[in-house]
Design a protein around this motif. Sequence first.
Motif, PDB file in Angstrom:
ATOM      1  N   LEU A 167      29.547 -41.330   0.267  1.00  0.00           N
ATOM      2  CA  LEU A 167      28.755 -41.154   1.621  1.00  0.00           C
ATOM      3  C   LEU A 167      27.105 -40.558   0.929  1.00  0.00           C
ATOM      4  O   LEU A 167      26.092 -40.571   1.767  1.00  0.00           O
ATOM      5  CB  LEU A 167      29.778 -39.521   2.338  1.00  0.00           C
ATOM      6  N   GLY A 168      27.103 -40.261  -0.666  1.00  0.00           N
ATOM      7  CA  GLY A 168      26.275 -40.109  -0.736  1.00  0.00           C
ATOM      8  C   GLY A 168      25.161 -40.792  -0.974  1.00  0.00           C
ATOM      9  O   GLY A 168      23.969 -40.683  -0.043  1.00  0.00           O
ATOM     10  N   CYS A 169      25.979 -41.976  -1.479  1.00  0.00           N
ATOM     11  CA  CYS A 169      25.416 -43.486  -1.338  1.00  0.00           C
ATOM     12  C   CYS A 169      24.790 -43.568   0.354  1.00  0.00           C
ATOM     13  O   CYS A 169      23.083 -44.103   0.279  1.00  0.00           O
ATOM     14  CB  CYS A 169      25.301 -44.282  -2.480  1.00  0.00           C
ATOM     15  N   GLU A 170      25.312 -43.659   1.158  1.00  0.00           N
ATOM     16  CA  GLU A 170      24.866 -44.356   2.189  1.00  0.00           C
ATOM     17  C   GLU A 170      23.663 -43.406   2.447  1.00  0.00           C
ATOM     18  O   GLU A 170      22.936 -43.981   3.570  1.00  0.00           O
ATOM     19  CB  GLU A 170      26.312 -44.696   3.642  1.00  0.00           C
ATOM     20  N   ILE A 171      24.147 -41.948   2.684  1.00  0.00           N
ATOM     21  CA  ILE A 171      22.854 -41.240   3.131  1.00  0.00           C
ATOM     22  C   ILE A 171      21.445 -41.317   2.707  1.00  0.00           C
ATOM     23  O   ILE A 171      20.451 -41.662   3.314  1.00  0.00           O
ATOM     24  CB  ILE A 171      23.851 -39.966   2.937  1.00  0.00           C
ATOM     25  N   ALA A 172      21.590 -41.623   1.166  1.00  0.00           N
ATOM     26  CA  ALA A 172      20.322 -42.234   0.531  1.00  0.00           C
ATOM     27  C   ALA A 172      20.154 -43.526   0.683  1.00  0.00           C
ATOM     28  O   ALA A 172      18.672 -43.255   1.274  1.00  0.00           O
ATOM     29  CB  ALA A 172      20.562 -42.027  -0.788  1.00  0.00           C
ATOM     30  N   ASP A 173      20.642 -43.875   1.218  1.00  0.00           N
ATOM     31  CA  ASP A 173      20.144 -45.755   1.399  1.00  0.00           C
ATOM     32  C   ASP A 173      19.519 -45.461   3.156  1.00  0.00           C
ATOM     33  O   ASP A 173      18.801 -46.022   3.332  1.00  0.00           O
ATOM     34  CB  ASP A 173      21.592 -46.508   1.820  1.00  0.00           C
ATOM     35  N   ALA A 174      20.386 -44.970   4.410  1.00  0.00           N
ATOM     36  CA  ALA A 174      19.118 -44.819   5.613  1.00  0.00           C
ATOM     37  C   ALA A 174      18.476 -43.768   5.174  1.00  0.00           C
ATOM     38  O   ALA A 174      17.245 -43.839   5.950  1.00  0.00           O
ATOM     39  CB  ALA A 174      20.548 -43.830   6.357  1.00  0.00           C
ATOM     40  N   VAL A 175      18.294 -43.606   4.751  1.00  0.00           N
ATOM     41  CA  VAL A 175      16.975 -41.968   3.909  1.00  0.00           C
ATOM     42  C   VAL A 175      15.953 -43.079   3.398  1.00  0.00           C
ATOM     43  O   VAL A 175      14.695 -42.778   4.223  1.00  0.00           O
ATOM     44  CB  VAL A 175      17.128 -40.855   3.560  1.00  0.00           C
ATOM     45  N   CYS A 176      16.155 -43.731   2.875  1.00  0.00           N
ATOM     46  CA  CYS A 176      15.225 -44.724   2.370  1.00  0.00           C
ATOM     47  C   CYS A 176      14.679 -45.947   3.346  1.00  0.00           C
ATOM     48  O   CYS A 176      13.320 -45.912   3.443  1.00  0.00           O
ATOM     49  CB  CYS A 176      15.575 -45.327   1.767  1.00  0.00           C
ATOM     50  N   ALA A 178      14.537 -45.368   7.141  1.00  0.00           N
ATOM     51  CA  ALA A 178      13.156 -44.594   7.357  1.00  0.00           C
ATOM     52  C   ALA A 178      12.563 -44.196   6.419  1.00  0.00           C
ATOM     53  O   ALA A 178      11.460 -44.524   7.290  1.00  0.00           O
ATOM     54  CB  ALA A 178      14.523 -42.716   7.885  1.00  0.00           C
ATOM     55  N   ARG A 179      12.576 -44.492   5.374  1.00  0.00           N
ATOM     56  CA  ARG A 179      11.053 -44.423   4.752  1.00  0.00           C
ATOM     57  C   ARG A 179      10.316 -45.810   4.932  1.00  0.00           C
ATOM     58  O   ARG A 179       8.750 -45.935   5.042  1.00  0.00           O
ATOM     59  CB  ARG A 179      11.217 -43.599   3.104  1.00  0.00           C
ATOM     60  N   ASP A 180      11.057 -46.694   4.295  1.00  0.00           N
ATOM     61  CA  ASP A 180      10.214 -47.720   4.533  1.00  0.00           C
ATOM     62  C   ASP A 180       9.505 -47.625   6.199  1.00  0.00           C
ATOM     63  O   ASP A 180       8.816 -48.625   6.212  1.00  0.00           O
ATOM     64  CB  ASP A 180      11.507 -48.773   4.461  1.00  0.00           C
ATOM     65  N   ALA A 283       7.561 -40.367  12.792  1.00  0.00           N
ATOM     66  CA  ALA A 283       9.123 -40.344  12.310  1.00  0.00           C
ATOM     67  C   ALA A 283      10.159 -40.016  12.769  1.00  0.00           C
ATOM     68  O   ALA A 283      11.263 -40.743  12.186  1.00  0.00           O
ATOM     69  CB  ALA A 283       8.225 -39.913  11.280  1.00  0.00           C
ATOM     70  N   GLY A 284       9.757 -39.659  13.747  1.00  0.00           N
ATOM     71  CA  GLY A 284      11.278 -39.088  14.465  1.00  0.00           C
ATOM     72  C   GLY A 284      11.854 -40.656  14.656  1.00  0.00           C
ATOM     73  O   GLY A 284      12.948 -39.996  14.968  1.00  0.00           O
ATOM     74  N   ALA A 285      11.093 -41.407  15.378  1.00  0.00           N
ATOM     75  CA  ALA A 285      12.224 -42.551  15.811  1.00  0.00           C
ATOM     76  C   ALA A 285      13.571 -43.506  14.783  1.00  0.00           C
ATOM     77  O   ALA A 285      14.231 -43.623  14.975  1.00  0.00           O
ATOM     78  CB  ALA A 285      11.410 -43.277  15.775  1.00  0.00           C
ATOM     79  N   ALA A 286      12.179 -43.580  13.429  1.00  0.00           N
ATOM     80  CA  ALA A 286      12.846 -43.385  11.966  1.00  0.00           C
ATOM     81  C   ALA A 286      13.600 -43.011  11.371  1.00  0.00           C
ATOM     82  O   ALA A 286      15.154 -43.400  11.879  1.00  0.00           O
ATOM     83  CB  ALA A 286      11.566 -43.688  10.891  1.00  0.00           C
ATOM     84  N   ALA A 287      13.581 -41.536  11.633  1.00  0.00           N
ATOM     85  CA  ALA A 287      15.359 -40.778  11.754  1.00  0.00           C
ATOM     86  C   ALA A 287      16.115 -40.524  12.699  1.00  0.00           C
ATOM     87  O   ALA A 287      17.397 -41.106  12.010  1.00  0.00           O
ATOM     88  CB  ALA A 287      13.955 -39.247  11.725  1.00  0.00           C
ATOM     89  N   ARG A 471       5.695 -39.653  -2.928  1.00  0.00           N
ATOM     90  CA  ARG A 471       4.373 -39.693  -1.913  1.00  0.00           C
ATOM     91  C   ARG A 471       4.502 -40.875  -0.579  1.00  0.00           C
ATOM     92  O   ARG A 471       4.629 -42.070  -0.607  1.00  0.00           O
ATOM     93  CB  ARG A 471       3.112 -40.581  -2.328  1.00  0.00           C
ATOM     94  N   GLY A 472       4.185 -40.320   0.633  1.00  0.00           N
ATOM     95  CA  GLY A 472       4.577 -40.792   1.540  1.00  0.00           C
ATOM     96  C   GLY A 472       5.521 -40.774   2.613  1.00  0.00           C
ATOM     97  O   GLY A 472       5.628 -38.927   2.801  1.00  0.00           O
ATOM     98  N   GLY A 473       6.080 -41.317   3.504  1.00  0.00           N
ATOM     99  CA  GLY A 473       7.960 -40.958   4.483  1.00  0.00           C
ATOM    100  C   GLY A 473       8.515 -40.169   3.766  1.00  0.00           C
ATOM    101  O   GLY A 473       9.052 -41.290   2.456  1.00  0.00           O
ATOM    102  N   THR A 474       8.949 -39.206   4.039  1.00  0.00           N
ATOM    103  CA  THR A 474      10.209 -38.760   3.432  1.00  0.00           C
ATOM    104  C   THR A 474      11.423 -39.025   4.182  1.00  0.00           C
ATOM    105  O   THR A 474      12.525 -38.676   3.401  1.00  0.00           O
ATOM    106  CB  THR A 474      10.110 -37.642   3.115  1.00  0.00           C
ATOM    107  N   GLY A 475      11.484 -39.106   5.331  1.00  0.00           N
ATOM    108  CA  GLY A 475      12.723 -39.977   5.724  1.00  0.00           C
ATOM    109  C   GLY A 475      13.497 -38.527   6.456  1.00  0.00           C
ATOM    110  O   GLY A 475      14.628 -38.114   6.911  1.00  0.00           O
ATOM    111  N   ALA A 476      12.554 -37.711   7.219  1.00  0.00           N
ATOM    112  CA  ALA A 476      12.854 -35.814   7.494  1.00  0.00           C
ATOM    113  C   ALA A 476      13.673 -35.935   8.347  1.00  0.00           C
ATOM    114  O   ALA A 476      13.635 -36.769   9.546  1.00  0.00           O
ATOM    115  CB  ALA A 476      11.565 -34.864   7.665  1.00  0.00           C
TER     116      ALA A 476
END
Length: 503
Positions: A167-176, A178-180, A283-287, A471-476
């Motif tokens: 799950l941690g990997c899936e969450i990180a994948d989704a955050v990244c 959004a960052r992209d 960024a809101g839509a990316a999240a 630096r840049g988008g964080t996937g907040a």
Amino acid sequence: MALPTSVVSAKPASHAAGLLVFFVREGEKLAPVDGALDGLLSRCAKEEEFTGKEGQVLSLHTHGKIGAERITVIGIGKEKDADRTLEQLRTAASRAVKLAKSAGAKSLAIVVPAADAAQLQSLAEGASLGAYVFDRYKREKKPLKLSRLELLVDAKPARALTDAARLGCEIADAVCAARDLVNEPPRYVTPRALAAEARKMAQQAGLKCEVLGRAQIEKLGMNLFLGVAQGSAEEPQLVRISYEPARANGKAVALVGKAITFDSGGLSLKTAQGMEDMKTDMAGAAAVIAAMRLVAALEPPFPVRGYFGACENLPSGTAYKPGDVIVGKNGTSVEVLNTDAEGRLVLADVLAWAVEDKPAALVDLATLTGAILVALGPWTAGLFSNDEQLANELLACARRAGEPLWRMPLPAEMEELIKSPVADLKNTGGRFGGSINAALFLQHFVGKVPWAHLDIAGPASIDKERGYNARGGTGAGVRLLAEWIRRRAAVSPPARAPAPKKR
């Protein structure tokens, strides 16, 4: 893409790895492999005054005395509370990956401090978030040699631990992901392209995705949205992503994201410097797109829907103007005083559309105001809500997810600042309390639905590396929303199978 991660039962001293990492609390004894290194670790720690303070690092080459080629001890400071511990582990895991990268290690083994599912999830999250780099447009790339992350535990790992790491990997994948989206240039992430990304994600995750164009948006009466969009040649896109469980139990929850793919300010033009980072205004839509991907993985027993209205805010001969009065989807008329206060106009119509689906709760995320940075600084999002329970849920989830969030007021007496002499509302309320005025404006479009507005203008993008955020988008907002959905799912009773029909 997340680092290939596994939970392994192994003795640290004999485990083969390019880099072996231990975490040490301030004042605690050093790694148990110190004996196998003939006390070299403790001698170096004394010489370098390593005490385990947060952020301290001690690294050595093992010269074949243990299974790993190198060993690193990372200080994680004093223990405070469970949520703070998880954030310390995320940050330390990110640091471990960066050290492995600089050392050219092909494999990284992290000794897990405690066989706890939440800690395993945080370590997997932090490691993959720390490995992120956006170098798509660089001629010279530095590929990550690290091909394997192992989280070492004493005994054979229970399924709960391996599931937590996954799950941690899936969450990180989704955050990244959004960052992209946030980091991509605005010439590529147009409204159509953002809608296409939502459709692609939905198809891969087994979700439904509806994309509506200008004519359909007009039929829905979303004139505030269309007003902002009319200055650009790019067609606006209205998107709804839906997760529907096989047997739904309970009302849906709604997620809404701001999706201005480039904000010049319109006729109320920004300065050149003020425009530099305005590709991040979606960024809101990316999240929301990334969070819906995680919803499909979490499989809550209730429906979840994600919404955004994507457009550009540009000056032209067709652009909307200061002084215009526009009637929104819910019948509220708005006097436009500043075309650079456009995000709240688009959000207003999208919120009104989302409310028609009668959700149990509604959360929006938006890079809405510069004023929130003045109030809270660059790393903390502002929370505005009309519902105490929802606000408290989100604050608790933010602490657990490691996303700083601060409750802001919605004082009724400030309503007079957004009243217009020629319309129901005006889209700015003056210089003071800007983020509050914007939230009060949005509140007019959510009716009585429990609603929370997250102003993520600060943490959505940062100007230099900080912890596990490049630096840049964080996937907040992605991790916060995932934790919120997970917790709501945990307290929802399971859906019942339909009763058999009587014959």
